[in-house]
Structure formats: structure tokens, C-alpha cells
Scaffold this active site. Sequence first.
Site, PDB file in Angstrom:
ATOM      1  N   ARG A 161      -0.861  15.179  12.452  1.00 41.16           N
ATOM      2  CA  ARG A 161       0.145  14.847  11.429  1.00 41.16           C
ATOM      3  C   ARG A 161       0.423  16.098  10.609  1.00 41.16           C
ATOM      4  O   ARG A 161      -0.197  16.345   9.585  1.00 41.16           O
ATOM      5  CB  ARG A 161      -0.323  13.666  10.588  1.00 41.16           C
TER       6      ARG A 161
ATOM      7  N   ILE B  85       7.224   7.208  16.821  1.00 44.12           N
ATOM      8  CA  ILE B  85       6.908   7.891  15.552  1.00 44.12           C
ATOM      9  C   ILE B  85       5.604   8.686  15.641  1.00 44.12           C
ATOM     10  O   ILE B  85       5.564   9.855  15.276  1.00 44.12           O
ATOM     11  CB  ILE B  85       6.815   6.883  14.374  1.00 44.12           C
TER      12      ILE B  85
ATOM     13  N   ASP C 189       4.598  20.477   7.949  1.00 48.27           N
ATOM     14  CA  ASP C 189       5.678  21.478   7.894  1.00 48.27           C
ATOM     15  C   ASP C 189       6.871  21.007   7.048  1.00 48.27           C
ATOM     16  O   ASP C 189       7.485  21.796   6.325  1.00 48.27           O
ATOM     17  CB  ASP C 189       6.125  21.859   9.318  1.00 48.27           C
ATOM     18  N   LEU C 190       7.186  19.724   7.115  1.00 53.04           N
ATOM     19  CA  LEU C 190       8.360  19.223   6.377  1.00 53.04           C
ATOM     20  C   LEU C 190       8.086  19.183   4.873  1.00 53.04           C
ATOM     21  O   LEU C 190       8.978  19.436   4.056  1.00 53.04           O
ATOM     22  CB  LEU C 190       8.772  17.843   6.900  1.00 53.04           C
TER      23      LEU C 190
ATOM     24  N   LYS D 131       0.846  -1.213   0.000  1.00 49.98           N
ATOM     25  CA  LYS D 131       0.000   0.000   0.000  1.00 49.98           C
ATOM     26  C   LYS D 131       0.870   1.247   0.000  1.00 49.98           C
ATOM     27  O   LYS D 131       0.667   2.160  -0.795  1.00 49.98           O
ATOM     28  CB  LYS D 131      -0.893   0.009   1.248  1.00 49.98           C
ATOM     29  N   ASN D 132       1.837   1.286   0.913  1.00 53.54           N
ATOM     30  CA  ASN D 132       2.621   2.512   1.057  1.00 53.54           C
ATOM     31  C   ASN D 132       3.639   2.693  -0.070  1.00 53.54           C
ATOM     32  O   ASN D 132       4.296   3.724  -0.160  1.00 53.54           O
ATOM     33  CB  ASN D 132       3.307   2.559   2.427  1.00 53.54           C
TER      34      ASN D 132
ATOM     35  N   ASP E  94       4.375   0.735  11.974  1.00 52.81           N
ATOM     36  CA  ASP E  94       3.182   0.051  11.460  1.00 52.81           C
ATOM     37  C   ASP E  94       3.088  -1.396  11.949  1.00 52.81           C
ATOM     38  O   ASP E  94       2.020  -2.004  11.895  1.00 52.81           O
ATOM     39  CB  ASP E  94       3.183   0.062   9.920  1.00 52.81           C
TER      40      ASP E  94
ATOM     41  N   ARG F 206      -8.439  -0.357   4.107  1.00 54.83           N
ATOM     42  CA  ARG F 206      -7.487   0.599   3.529  1.00 54.83           C
ATOM     43  C   ARG F 206      -6.164  -0.076   3.197  1.00 54.83           C
ATOM     44  O   ARG F 206      -5.454   0.368   2.302  1.00 54.83           O
ATOM     45  CB  ARG F 206      -7.182   1.722   4.534  1.00 54.83           C
TER      46      ARG F 206
ATOM     47  N   CYS G  74      -5.830  13.059  12.507  1.00 52.96           N
ATOM     48  CA  CYS G  74      -6.436  11.752  12.255  1.00 52.96           C
ATOM     49  C   CYS G  74      -6.227  10.838  13.433  1.00 52.96           C
ATOM     50  O   CYS G  74      -5.752  11.241  14.481  1.00 52.96           O
ATOM     51  CB  CYS G  74      -5.867  11.123  11.006  1.00 52.96           C
TER      52      CYS G  74
HETATM   53  N1  EPU Z   1       5.807  14.765  10.541  1.00 50.72           N
HETATM   54  C1  EPU Z   1       5.956  16.083  10.873  1.00 50.72           C
HETATM   55  N2  EPU Z   1       5.873  17.003   9.866  1.00 50.72           N
HETATM   56  C2  EPU Z   1       5.653  16.658   8.569  1.00 50.72           C
HETATM   57  C3  EPU Z   1       5.517  15.295   8.241  1.00 50.72           C
HETATM   58  C4  EPU Z   1       5.611  14.360   9.258  1.00 50.72           C
HETATM   59  O1  EPU Z   1       6.147  16.420  12.025  1.00 50.72           O
HETATM   60  O2  EPU Z   1       5.595  17.557   7.711  1.00 50.72           O
HETATM   61  C5  EPU Z   1       5.887  13.747  11.612  1.00 50.72           C
HETATM   62  C6  EPU Z   1       4.602  12.922  11.718  1.00 50.72           C
HETATM   63  O3  EPU Z   1       3.636  13.608  12.481  1.00 50.72           O
HETATM   64  C7  EPU Z   1       5.100  11.667  12.367  1.00 50.72           C
HETATM   65  C8  EPU Z   1       6.507  11.499  11.794  1.00 50.72           C
HETATM   66  O4  EPU Z   1       6.861  12.785  11.270  1.00 50.72           O
HETATM   67  O5  EPU Z   1       5.191  11.844  13.742  1.00 50.72           O
HETATM   68  C9  EPU Z   1       6.636  10.478  10.676  1.00 50.72           C
HETATM   69  O6  EPU Z   1       5.676  10.736   9.683  1.00 50.72           O
HETATM   70  P1  EPU Z   1       5.909  10.395   8.155  1.00 50.72           P
HETATM   71  O7  EPU Z   1       5.786  11.669   7.371  1.00 50.72           O
HETATM   72  O8  EPU Z   1       7.148   9.599   8.010  1.00 50.72           O
HETATM   73  O9  EPU Z   1       4.651   9.499   7.860  1.00 50.72           O
HETATM   74  P2  EPU Z   1       3.753   9.485   6.575  1.00 50.72           P
HETATM   75  O10 EPU Z   1       4.567   9.692   5.359  1.00 50.72           O
HETATM   76  O11 EPU Z   1       2.560  10.335   6.799  1.00 50.72           O
HETATM   77  C10 EPU Z   1       4.041   6.929   6.092  1.00 50.72           C
HETATM   78  C11 EPU Z   1       3.125   5.748   5.969  1.00 50.72           C
HETATM   79  C12 EPU Z   1       2.569   5.402   7.327  1.00 50.72           C
HETATM   80  C13 EPU Z   1       3.740   5.069   8.242  1.00 50.72           C
HETATM   81  C14 EPU Z   1       4.700   6.263   8.312  1.00 50.72           C
HETATM   82  C15 EPU Z   1       5.938   5.987   9.136  1.00 50.72           C
HETATM   83  C16 EPU Z   1       2.280   6.022   3.727  1.00 50.72           C
HETATM   84  C17 EPU Z   1       1.125   6.285   2.831  1.00 50.72           C
HETATM   85  N3  EPU Z   1       2.047   6.085   5.038  1.00 50.72           N
HETATM   86  O12 EPU Z   1       3.235   7.998   6.602  1.00 50.72           O
HETATM   87  O13 EPU Z   1       1.772   4.237   7.149  1.00 50.72           O
HETATM   88  O14 EPU Z   1       3.265   4.778   9.526  1.00 50.72           O
HETATM   89  O15 EPU Z   1       5.117   6.617   6.971  1.00 50.72           O
HETATM   90  O16 EPU Z   1       6.612   4.902   8.649  1.00 50.72           O
HETATM   91  O17 EPU Z   1       3.371   5.740   3.257  1.00 50.72           O
HETATM   92  C18 EPU Z   1       0.068   2.713   7.682  1.00 50.72           C
HETATM   93  O18 EPU Z   1       0.365   2.103   6.649  1.00 50.72           O
HETATM   94  O19 EPU Z   1      -0.708   2.249   8.547  1.00 50.72           O
HETATM   95  C19 EPU Z   1       0.638   4.039   7.905  1.00 50.72           C
HETATM   96  C20 EPU Z   1       0.139   4.900   8.781  1.00 50.72           C
END
Ligand code: EPU
Length: 417
Positions: free
Chosen positions: A121, A327, A124-125, A22-23, A305, A397, A116
Site C-alpha cells: 500500500r 482495488i 506516493d499519492l 470506522k473509515n 470492503d 478493528r 500489510c
Molecule cells: N494507492 C497507491 N498510492 C497511494 C495510495 C493508495 O497506489 O499513495 C493505491 C492502494 O495501494 C490501493 C488503491 O490505491 O490499491 C486504493 O487505496 P486507498 O488509498 O483508496 O485506500 P486507503 O485510503 O488506504 C481506505 C479504507 C479501506 C478501503 C479503501 C478503498 C480507511 C481507513 N481505509 O483505505 O478500508 O478498502 O479506502 O475503499 O478509510 C477496511 O475498512 O477494511 C479497509 C481496508
Amino acid sequence: MSVLKITGGRSLSGSVRVQGAKNGALPLLAASVLTEGISVFRNCPALSDVQATVQILRHVGCRVYREGDALWVDASGPIRPEVPDALMRSLRSSVIFLSALLSRCGEVSLALPGGCELGPRPVDLHVLALRALGAEVTEAGGRICCRAAGLRGGRIDLPAVSVGATENAILGAVRAEGSTVITGAAREPEIVDLQAYLRSAGALVSGAGSSVIRVRGVEKLRGADHRILSDRIAAATILAAAASAGGSVRLYDADPACLGPVLQVLRNMGCRLENAGNVVTLSRKEPLRAPGSVITRPYPGFPTDAQPPIMAAALRAEGTTVMIETIFENRFSHVPELLRMGADIRTSGKTAVIRGVERLRGAEVSAADLRGGAALVVAALAAEGETRIHGLRYMDRGYEDLALTLRELGAEAERIG
Ligand code: EPU
């Protein structure tokens, strides 16, 4: 409302194939918008998140159709940088469309996915990455608007590891003018897979899998034919299920190299694991032992995850397990439900302490997020009597027909409604 009914107590045995990731699929599908051609994504899982992404692609102007496990995306026509707010909010990873649409159209205005079930979430990055590429970004009223007459390469120093922001940074850079260096990049296998697709589409990207990614912008990308990587979290979930229920299962199309810390924890719990190529076999005959401490970390650490399903497997393990979630802020939603099944878990902030119990009992429980739902399934397989799991929309999902997979392994599992 559908319910998953599981009658616990049967050990698992047999072989199943691991679905496509999925990811991996979601950023790849967003990336296809950057090409002016037809891409084929093989091994594409049939999931509601993929379906929502397909709706986004169609809305922006792509033609998409499925043939078996292959998804065809034709992005050769005109693309419009708009996505209905409801669709944006229906899945988090819609944020990955930001840079793809900005790069293709020069502007984009999208509703933010919002808070969510895993806690806040922020984006900013993502914004930092786009600004570093010369985009003008404004956020107001729950919307994010980006504009750039032409993105230009630059240096993107990500101060914290984010999978999504790394993906947005890459997608913004591949067609930008000049070169980009991304430091602090996430190293997840899904990013390596994204790089592989982009390279076959003609992009000049290297370094994925390490924390420094280099991109040399090209003017155009072509469509490409790509096989999506195996879903390491779906694999971890089935392994956790087999550890919990006992027995012996074989996973085909797995990628053991991406599962290192999960396999190690399962070994520490007393499971026997063997890998041969893309096949992973787990057998568990003896009672489980607590694995000690498990701390979630960005890849190559133990994946957040996999925390819920592995916690569920540890519920009946002898001894005490300490799980530390670093995380996400709110990733223990499964705990109150597991307590209803007789688990002994105490949480405090980021830490959950699990004391092994002799038996779990079936109960009426509800999933509050995708992997939390998986934890309930893993616990139900080892519980006495019947468990009815609600909230299947979360599991849909990320898991392709979970009830069928479990039945193929000999479990008594049925989706009702
Ligand atoms: N974060 C920030 N600022 C940002 C972006 C992220 O502070 O601009 C924080 C988040 O709040 C979190 C941490 O950074 O605390 C990591 O978030 P990340 O951006 O890495 O997560 P993501 O890209 O939103 C993906 C997966 C998630 C998985 C995470 C971590 C997808 C579609 N989703 O999310 O998958 O948990 O990486 O590995 O790739 C799942 O499959 O159940 C799922 C939630």
C-alpha cells in the site's frame, strides 16, 4: 487467544442498529488536530482502530475522553508532531496524520505503515498531494519526513483514486495560504462526512462527493460537534450474513443511499430489499442465485470492503459468481479458509470464480484481515456444524461486538476467551 464459535444453520431475524463508520471516524479524529478547540464526535464506534487513533491523539498532545458513543477531542493545547513507530504501524490510516500534523506544526516525521495483509500500500499519492501544497517531503529508512514553513494552496491532480490521499490533500489544504483544487478525488461518503465536519469547524471546502474538491485556506479552525456517518461496510456485512443464513433482518441507522451496488447485488441474488428512510430490511426465503459478475470499484462502484462478505454469501448460490478485485492486490486471503469449509472457488490474479455448492461445513479457520474475517463469519452462519474463527484481532478493528450483533439476530455465536 479469543475464538468466535458459530454453529451454523439458523436463519437470522430481528433488528439491529448499524454502528458508526470506522473509515469515517479515523480521518475525522485526525482532522480534529487541525482545530484549536474541542470537537465532539458522536456515534463513534468502539473499535480497536479507533482506540489506536485515540492513543495517537493523546501522544501528540490532545486530551481525549469518551462518554457513551461520543468522543471528545481537545486539541487546544500545544501539539507535537511525533507518533511512536509502533503506534504508527498499528494501523494504516495513521498516514492521515501526516498533513494534519504538518499543517499544525510545520514539520512531521512519521514511520510508514509498511506493507500489510492487503498487499503493498504505497503512499506516493499522499506525497504528491503534500508536495503540491509546497511541502518538502523525504522518504528514507521507512520514515517519511515533511517540512513546510507554511503550506500554500495549489493544484493537486491525483492520477489514481485514493481515499486516504484525498483526505490528506483536504487536510493539508484547509489551513494553507490561498486556494487549492483537488482533481481525481475519491468520492466516498466518508470524504463527504469529513467535509461536513471541517465546514462546521470553519473550513471552506466544497465539492466532496465529486471528483473535484475546492478548498480556500483559512487561518484557524474551531472545534465542532459532529455525528459520524453510518458504517456502510458493517451494514453490508450484516446484509450478507442474512442473505447467507436466510431469514429477515432490519437495519436501523443505515444509509441506503451509500449502499446502492451492494443492495443491487443482493437483489440479483434473490433477496428482497426495502428501504424506508434510514431503515433497510432484507429478507431471503428462497434459495440464493449467483449474482453473475461483481467488480470492485471506487465509490460509487461496488466497494472492495464488501467483496469478501458478499463472496461468502455467494458460496451456496445456484450458479457461478465471478468476482474481480480491482482495488487491492491481495484481497482473497479468505479464499483458502472458505475452501476448508467446502466452498468451490478458483482464483487467478484479480479474479475469483465461485461455483455454488449445496452445503458448507463448519471448520477451524483463521482471519487474515478484517473483511476476510467477516467473510468467514458469513460462511459459518450457513455452514453445517460448528466453525471456530481465529484471528479476531482483525475483526475487532472494524466491527463492534460482532458476536453480540449476531446473537441479537438469533444466530448461535459466542466469543470464547
Ligand atoms: N494507492 C497507491 N498510492 C497511494 C495510495 C493508495 O497506489 O499513495 C493505491 C492502494 O495501494 C490501493 C488503491 O490505491 O490499491 C486504493 O487505496 P486507498 O488509498 O483508496 O485506500 P486507503 O485510503 O488506504 C481506505 C479504507 C479501506 C478501503 C479503501 C478503498 C480507511 C481507513 N481505509 O483505505 O478500508 O478498502 O479506502 O475503499 O478509510 C477496511 O475498512 O477494511 C479497509 C481496508
